[in-house]
Motif scaffolding. Structure first.
Motif, short mmCIF file in Angstrom:
data_model
loop_
_atom_site.label_atom_id
_atom_site.label_comp_id
_atom_site.label_asym_id
_atom_site.label_seq_id
_atom_site.Cartn_x
_atom_site.Cartn_y
_atom_site.Cartn_z
N ASP A 1 -7.09 -1.32 7.00
CA ASP A 1 -7.10 -2.63 6.34
C ASP A 1 -7.53 -3.70 7.34
O ASP A 1 -7.22 -3.60 8.53
CB ASP A 1 -5.69 -3.00 5.85
CG ASP A 1 -5.10 -1.96 4.89
OD1 ASP A 1 -5.82 -1.03 4.51
OD2 ASP A 1 -3.91 -2.12 4.55
N HIS B 1 -10.11 -6.34 1.56
CA HIS B 1 -8.78 -5.89 1.14
C HIS B 1 -8.10 -6.84 0.17
O HIS B 1 -6.88 -6.96 0.13
CB HIS B 1 -7.87 -5.66 2.37
CG HIS B 1 -6.81 -4.63 2.14
ND1 HIS B 1 -5.52 -4.94 1.81
CD2 HIS B 1 -6.85 -3.28 2.17
CE1 HIS B 1 -4.81 -3.83 1.68
NE2 HIS B 1 -5.58 -2.81 1.87
N ASP C 1 -6.06 4.55 6.00
CA ASP C 1 -6.77 3.34 5.64
C ASP C 1 -6.82 2.37 6.82
O ASP C 1 -5.84 2.23 7.57
CB ASP C 1 -6.09 2.65 4.46
CG ASP C 1 -6.11 3.51 3.19
OD1 ASP C 1 -6.78 4.56 3.19
OD2 ASP C 1 -5.44 3.12 2.22
N HIS D 1 -13.03 0.85 1.59
CA HIS D 1 -11.74 0.31 1.15
C HIS D 1 -11.92 -1.17 0.77
O HIS D 1 -11.06 -1.98 1.07
CB HIS D 1 -10.75 0.49 2.29
CG HIS D 1 -9.31 0.31 1.95
ND1 HIS D 1 -8.76 0.64 0.73
CD2 HIS D 1 -8.27 -0.17 2.70
CE1 HIS D 1 -7.46 0.37 0.75
NE2 HIS D 1 -7.14 -0.14 1.92
N VAL E 1 0.83 -1.20 0.00
CA VAL E 1 0.00 0.00 0.00
C VAL E 1 0.86 1.25 0.00
O VAL E 1 0.50 2.27 -0.55
CB VAL E 1 -0.92 0.00 1.24
CG1 VAL E 1 -1.71 1.29 1.32
CG2 VAL E 1 -1.84 -1.19 1.20
#
Ligand SMILES: [Zn+2]
Length: 295
Positions: free
Chosen positions: A94, A161, A92, A157, A18
């Motif tokens: 995750d 993931h 973010d 998101h 990322v």
């Protein structure tokens, strides 16, 4: 992956990608973001009933769908206006199946970096948070708290993931036929927890291609890329994170950091105070993505 070591390596690579600039364009990524996002597309947040109004947001925000050769594509924004001294810090959250297993087995205490959120609140830093569906399911009360805080706006998101290209490091791949369902799943979870949910969206690992943009065109979201990866994934100390951000930001930058903490992004909370102080000392105003794109 069978042993703990295998899981650890997979998790390391998956999340670390990322923060790598090169991760944005996977080997299969075609066309490039610049070519898929028409200049005529208005980079503002898509409308959503109940979206929290902001002082700088247009009263009726809208995005025209991206289009390439007559085919509708998901709109993508990479940064805000370069002529204004504003920057959006984004974080973010995750949560992959592997990360959840580590949580359930007690290998990791938490994937919510509360210290980071406390720092942002103490310094009154607006931020846009991109949450995976799985993270919201793990932390529904935290999601509600964040949603209720006017400092923050929430986007999605994906659900768990996975990658949206065939080779998004070790994130795995969401089959094309399931992409829309996956993204909508996360949106539905967010909408139940946040009456002001935005329609900003971020691809895991920053990986996408023309297929993903086409499949997700009906999702009603706008993908938010990055021009400054924060390098906080698996950082060994706050210093490289601070250096990475401060040496790459410019007007309109969207900075990508992480709010899941744990062993995946262990120093983000320690890096953020110096980042914020320095950016403000340089004359930058920190804003949400909505504010950044609102003109
Ligand atoms: Zn991510």
């Amino acid at each position: 992956m069978t042993g703990h070591r295998g899981i650890r390596i997979a998790a390391l690579v998956a999340t670390a990608c990322v923060v790598l600039t090169g991760c944005r364009d996977s080997p299969t990524a075609t066309p490039t973001p610049d070519r898929t996002f028409p200049a005529s597309t208005t980079p503002t947040q898509p409308s959503k009933p109940g979206a929290r109004p902001t002082s700088t947001a247009p009263s009726t925000p809208s995005v025209r769908p991206g289009e390439s050769h007559g085919v509708s594509l998901l709109p993508v924004v990479q940064h805000g206006p370069r002529d204004k001294r504003r920057i959006a810090l984004t974080f973010d959250a995750d949560l992959t199946a592997l990360m959840r297993t580590r949580l359930q087995r007690g290998k990791v205490h938490s994937y919510y970096n509360e210290a980071l959120i406390n720092e942002l609140r103490a310094m009154k830093v607006p931020a846009t948070l991109f949450l995976t569906g799985m993270w919201m399911e793990q932390y529904p009360d935290r999601t509600r708290e964040l949603a209720a805080d006017p400092l923050f706006e929430l986007g999605t998101h994906t659900y768990d993931h996975r990658g949206f290209t065939k080779h998004c490091y070790t994130l795995g791949t969401v089959p094309a036929a399931e992409m829309l369902t996956d993204v909508r799943r996360a949106i539905e979870i967010l909408d139940k927890l946040d009456a002001h949910a935005t329609r900003w969206f971020r691809f895991p690992g920053g990986c996408y291609d023309g297929t993903a943009l086409h499949e997700l065109a009906p999702a009603g979201v706008t993908a938010v890329g990055l021009d400054v990866p924060g390098a906080d994934g698996f950082a060994k100390s706050p210093k490289p994170v601070i250096k990475q951000v401060l040496s790459h930001v410019q007007n309109g930058s969207i900075v990508v950091l992480h709010m899941h903490g744990g062993d995946n992004a262990p120093f983000t909370d320690e890096a953020i105070p110096e980042i914020v102080r320095t950016l403000r000392a340089r004359g930058y105003t920190l804003v949400t993505v909505t504010q950044l794109m609102a003109g």
